[in-house]
Design a protein around this motif. Sequence first.
Motif, PDB file in Angstrom:
ATOM      1  N   UNK A   1      34.912  44.766  40.609  1.00 14.06           N
ATOM      2  CA  UNK A   1      35.052  44.509  42.039  1.00 14.06           C
ATOM      3  C   UNK A   1      34.128  45.434  42.809  1.00 14.06           C
ATOM      4  N   UNK A   2      33.415  44.879  43.766  1.00 11.72           N
ATOM      5  CA  UNK A   2      32.529  45.677  44.600  1.00 11.72           C
ATOM      6  C   UNK A   2      33.053  45.737  46.026  1.00 11.72           C
ATOM      7  N   UNK A   3      32.855  46.868  46.677  1.00  8.47           N
ATOM      8  CA  UNK A   3      33.378  47.050  48.026  1.00  8.47           C
ATOM      9  C   UNK A   3      32.274  47.509  48.969  1.00  8.47           C
ATOM     10  N   UNK A   4      32.084  46.730  50.014  1.00  5.91           N
ATOM     11  CA  UNK A   4      31.136  47.088  51.058  1.00  5.91           C
ATOM     12  C   UNK A   4      31.925  47.216  52.364  1.00  5.91           C
ATOM     13  N   UNK A   5      31.237  47.187  53.475  1.00  7.31           N
ATOM     14  CA  UNK A   5      31.927  47.322  54.758  1.00  7.31           C
ATOM     15  C   UNK A   5      32.908  46.172  54.956  1.00  7.31           C
TER      16      UNK A   5
ATOM     17  N   UNK B   1      43.374  49.889  55.101  1.00 10.83           N
ATOM     18  CA  UNK B   1      42.171  49.973  54.270  1.00 10.83           C
ATOM     19  C   UNK B   1      42.441  49.844  52.779  1.00 10.83           C
ATOM     20  N   UNK B   2      43.679  50.089  52.344  1.00 10.72           N
ATOM     21  CA  UNK B   2      43.980  49.988  50.917  1.00 10.72           C
ATOM     22  C   UNK B   2      44.367  48.568  50.478  1.00 10.72           C
ATOM     23  N   UNK B   3      44.574  47.663  51.433  1.00 14.11           N
ATOM     24  CA  UNK B   3      45.031  46.320  51.060  1.00 14.11           C
ATOM     25  C   UNK B   3      44.015  45.584  50.199  1.00 14.11           C
ATOM     26  N   UNK B   4      42.741  45.646  50.561  1.00 17.41           N
ATOM     27  CA  UNK B   4      41.733  44.942  49.754  1.00 17.41           C
ATOM     28  C   UNK B   4      41.577  45.584  48.386  1.00 17.41           C
ATOM     29  N   UNK B   5      41.891  46.873  48.288  1.00 15.60           N
ATOM     30  CA  UNK B   5      41.857  47.560  46.999  1.00 15.60           C
ATOM     31  C   UNK B   5      42.988  47.051  46.117  1.00 15.60           C
ATOM     32  N   UNK B   6      44.174  46.924  46.690  1.00 13.73           N
ATOM     33  CA  UNK B   6      45.347  46.491  45.929  1.00 13.73           C
ATOM     34  C   UNK B   6      45.163  45.092  45.340  1.00 13.73           C
ATOM     35  N   UNK B   7      44.381  44.257  46.012  1.00 15.03           N
ATOM     36  CA  UNK B   7      44.154  42.892  45.514  1.00 15.03           C
ATOM     37  C   UNK B   7      43.256  42.869  44.280  1.00 15.03           C
ATOM     38  N   UNK B   8      42.629  43.986  43.965  1.00 14.50           N
ATOM     39  CA  UNK B   8      41.672  44.018  42.849  1.00 14.50           C
ATOM     40  C   UNK B   8      42.054  44.997  41.741  1.00 14.50           C
ATOM     41  N   UNK B   9      43.296  45.412  41.700  1.00 15.09           N
ATOM     42  CA  UNK B   9      43.728  46.376  40.687  1.00 15.09           C
ATOM     43  C   UNK B   9      43.909  45.712  39.327  1.00 15.09           C
ATOM     44  N   UNK B  10      43.749  46.491  38.248  1.00 14.81           N
ATOM     45  CA  UNK B  10      43.927  45.899  36.909  1.00 14.81           C
ATOM     46  C   UNK B  10      45.392  45.657  36.590  1.00 14.81           C
ATOM     47  N   UNK B  11      45.637  44.585  35.849  1.00 13.87           N
ATOM     48  CA  UNK B  11      46.947  44.366  35.250  1.00 13.87           C
ATOM     49  C   UNK B  11      47.018  45.194  33.970  1.00 13.87           C
ATOM     50  N   UNK B  12      48.223  45.402  33.447  1.00 12.89           N
ATOM     51  CA  UNK B  12      48.352  46.125  32.183  1.00 12.89           C
ATOM     52  C   UNK B  12      47.575  45.387  31.097  1.00 12.89           C
ATOM     53  N   UNK B  13      46.816  46.153  30.317  1.00 16.06           N
ATOM     54  CA  UNK B  13      45.964  45.564  29.291  1.00 16.06           C
ATOM     55  C   UNK B  13      44.538  45.346  29.736  1.00 16.06           C
ATOM     56  N   UNK B  14      44.248  45.580  31.008  1.00 20.69           N
ATOM     57  CA  UNK B  14      42.916  45.316  31.550  1.00 20.69           C
ATOM     58  C   UNK B  14      42.196  46.601  31.951  1.00 20.69           C
ATOM     59  N   UNK B  15      40.877  46.497  32.010  1.00 18.22           N
ATOM     60  CA  UNK B  15      40.035  47.530  32.600  1.00 18.22           C
ATOM     61  C   UNK B  15      39.357  46.926  33.820  1.00 18.22           C
ATOM     62  N   UNK B  16      39.462  47.598  34.942  1.00 14.19           N
ATOM     63  CA  UNK B  16      38.775  47.166  36.154  1.00 14.19           C
ATOM     64  C   UNK B  16      37.791  48.240  36.576  1.00 14.19           C
TER      65      UNK B  16
END
Length: 278
Positions: free
Chosen positions: A93-97, A107-122
């Motif tokens: 996931x990439x984050x710009x303005x 500001x953390x909401x868009x981050x939360x939408x891209x977090x890894x599930x267990x078993x994943x690497x993000x």
Amino acid sequence: MGDDRTWAQRFAAPADTDLTLAGYDPADTSVGKSKASKQLDAMRDDLFDLHELMMANEDRAVLLVLQGLDGSGKGGTIKHVISAMNPVGVNVAGFVEPEGTEKKEHFLERIKRNLPELGELTVFDRSHYEDVLAPAVLDGMSGDDFDERIAEIIEFEEQLVERGVTIIKCLLHISYDEQRERFLRRLRRHDKRWKFSEGDLDTRAKWDEWQVVYGKAIGRSATAAAPWYVIPSDHKWHRNWAVASLLVEHFEAFGEEYPEPFTDTEIETFRARLEPPN
């Protein structure tokens, strides 16, 4: 005497203090180029196997944060290191303005939408730290607001760790001169010019301000739960080797083995059912 610290210990930034990035040599190398190349080849195989172990167990996740100024090699790290792992269990996931509705939400909401599930690497190509760094340099964010956001980030990261997410935060640290050389190479190559923008020059014009703000953000948000690692990145081969070394160390520390989801009796039953009919 040799240095018996892990690579994580060697690259870790000190906590609870504003970092002076001028004290870190971006051209430093921990191993020679030839040795690093051979080790990276071996680590790519290790990363695939260790990542699949995490995928199989589904009890942990890894969040790799790549921060750095333009040209520091975030995309190159993803290309040369992260590509070694099973793409089924990798997200980038990439984050710009922030744009549109993102400007109105926390500001953390868009981050939360891209977090890894267990078993994943993000992998975050830039991250929630952009929402501290950019406002501080470009918008004159006050010191109190800066500290408030850092405190929110620390609490957020601690919650992630409690849920089984290992956070590996890497500052890809390059020099002023090396950034210039990389920008010039982009301009020389028709297949790289698309990566360059005039905004890169605006950022470069505030180099000193970015260095100070990065130092503050890293020092104040480096915690035991989510440490920061300063990766000397003037040499691309060293950057790739260093990030791969950190990933391998963290994966190995999980100490995982492949799960045994079936009993011996169930396995024999499955084998019998796989036999061709008489």
